[in-house]
Enzyme design. Structure first.
Site, short mmCIF file in Angstrom:
data_model
loop_
_atom_site.label_atom_id
_atom_site.label_comp_id
_atom_site.label_asym_id
_atom_site.label_seq_id
_atom_site.Cartn_x
_atom_site.Cartn_y
_atom_site.Cartn_z
N ASP A 124 0.80 -1.23 0.00
CA ASP A 124 0.00 0.00 0.00
C ASP A 124 0.84 1.29 0.00
O ASP A 124 0.29 2.37 0.22
CB ASP A 124 -0.91 0.01 1.24
CG ASP A 124 -2.13 -0.89 1.05
OD1 ASP A 124 -2.86 -0.68 0.07
OD2 ASP A 124 -2.34 -1.79 1.88
N ASP A 147 -1.40 8.48 4.09
CA ASP A 147 -1.71 7.89 5.39
C ASP A 147 -0.54 7.93 6.37
O ASP A 147 -0.72 7.68 7.56
CB ASP A 147 -2.19 6.44 5.20
CG ASP A 147 -3.52 6.42 4.47
OD1 ASP A 147 -4.38 7.25 4.79
OD2 ASP A 147 -3.68 5.60 3.56
N ARG A 191 1.07 -1.63 7.22
CA ARG A 191 1.45 -0.35 6.63
C ARG A 191 2.45 0.43 7.51
O ARG A 191 2.97 1.47 7.07
CB ARG A 191 0.19 0.50 6.36
CG ARG A 191 -0.76 -0.22 5.39
CD ARG A 191 -1.69 0.74 4.70
NE ARG A 191 -0.93 1.79 4.04
CZ ARG A 191 -1.47 2.90 3.56
NH1 ARG A 191 -2.76 3.07 3.64
NH2 ARG A 191 -0.71 3.83 2.99
N HIS A 226 -11.98 5.93 5.44
CA HIS A 226 -11.38 7.07 6.16
C HIS A 226 -12.33 8.27 6.15
O HIS A 226 -13.22 8.36 5.29
CB HIS A 226 -10.09 7.52 5.45
CG HIS A 226 -8.93 6.62 5.59
ND1 HIS A 226 -8.25 6.13 4.50
CD2 HIS A 226 -8.29 6.13 6.68
CE1 HIS A 226 -7.24 5.38 4.93
NE2 HIS A 226 -7.25 5.36 6.24
N CYS A 231 -5.07 10.30 -1.51
CA CYS A 231 -4.20 9.29 -0.87
C CYS A 231 -2.79 9.23 -1.45
O CYS A 231 -1.87 8.77 -0.78
CB CYS A 231 -4.77 7.89 -1.04
SG CYS A 231 -6.52 7.77 -0.90
C1 CIR Z 1 -5.52 0.66 2.81
O1 CIR Z 1 -6.48 -0.05 3.07
O2 CIR Z 1 -4.82 1.15 3.69
C2 CIR Z 1 -5.18 0.91 1.37
N1 CIR Z 1 -5.50 -0.25 0.59
C3 CIR Z 1 -5.90 2.12 0.84
C4 CIR Z 1 -5.49 3.38 1.53
C5 CIR Z 1 -6.13 4.59 0.94
N2 CIR Z 1 -5.70 5.74 1.61
C6 CIR Z 1 -6.45 6.80 1.84
O3 CIR Z 1 -7.63 6.79 1.56
N3 CIR Z 1 -5.90 7.81 2.46
#
Ligand code: CIR
Length: 257
Positions: free
Chosen positions: A63, A69, A88, A163, A250
């Site tokens: 990710d 994030d 992550r 989120h 993101c």
């Molecule tokens: C996750 O589940 O952490 C990733 N597959 C997607 C993260 C997306 N990030 C965001 O919306 N800030």
């Protein structure tokens, strides 16, 4: 185009197909297509006046393209998060390294979780989503770092989405784009609100680049609403990244100049 600031992005990991998924079924991700879309995203940032620093691929961190994030950028401070998903957490190391050459950095502790996707900064106001990825300790640690810098900090319940910024984003400092089914509009009374079209629940995640708003071209009805509110929109294809539950905000960390 006026220079807007520095943006950090990261190349898509070759292991993205092993990404975390919370609300979506796993479907195959076409890595080549995803990289092509990410290239167009980076080009859109540059076109909008952002100087882009693209970090190297992290082959073992599926990710890691979703750099948002891993940090929260405030005026004069970068807060390195502790992502809610354990897989992550190693992503923050290289982000902390990159940011520390640009800003003072602070860290969320090992007893808290916080995803940058849950942190919506609008001017001097910070909204922190109550999602599965961020807890009350993360909220209070961020508050303790942000309040001395003049920010007001508030928690916001979210439902049915990953989120806070899946449900609401800022298209300028007075205007929010939101999905009223995922977040309560009553909590944002002091702002002008643009609601996503009911046919496009996932359309609330747009990226404000200063003069232009980046939106996913999968959501033309919501795009019309943003334009009708007086904003310039650049729609790009992000559907391959959307399979990993990623969206426009993101994929970058923005440091306005
Ligand atoms: C996750 O589940 O952490 C990733 N597959 C997607 C993260 C997306 N990030 C965001 O919306 N800030």
């Amino acid at each position: 185009m006026k220079k807007q600031g520095i943006a950090i992005t990261r190349e898509i990991s070759r292991s993205i197909e092993n990404c975390e998924l919370t609300h979506l079924e796993r479907v195959p991700i076409d890595l080549k297509r995803a990289r092509h879309q990410h290239g167009a995203y980076t080009a859109a940032l540059k076109e909008a006046g952002w100087e882009v620093t693209t970090l190297a691929e992290e082959p073992h961190l599926p990710d890691s393209v979703f750099v948002e994030d891993t940090a929260v950028i405030l005026a004069g401070l970068a807060v390195i998060t502790r992502p809610g998903s354990e897989s992550r957490r190693p992503e923050t190391k290289s982000i902390a390294k990159a940011l520390s050459s640009m800003l003072p950095v602070a860290f969320i502790s090992d007893s808290a979780i916080l995803d940058g996707g849950d942190v919506l900064v609008v001017g001097k106001k910070i909204f922190v989503g109550q999602s599965s990825r961020s807890d009350s300790a993360g909220y209070s640690e961020l508050g303790n770092l942000a309040k001395p810098l003049g920010y007001g900090v508030e928690t916001i319940p979210v439902k049915s989405c990953l989120h806070l910024k899946s449900a609401v984003t800022a298209i300028d400092d007075r205007t929010l784009l939101l999905n009223p089914k995922w977040v309560n509009p009553e909590l944002f009374k002091e702002y002008n609100l643009v609601e996503v079209h009911a046919d496009e629940p996932a359309a609330a995640n747009c990226l404000n680049l200063g003069k232009v708003i980046i939106c996913d071209d999968a959501f033309p009805k919501t795009r019309q609403r943003i334009q009708a509110a007086g904003f310039l929109v650049n729609s790009i294809s992000l559907d391959e990244l959307a399979k990993a539950e990623g969206a426009a905000t993101c994929c970058s960390l923005l440091m306005p100049q």
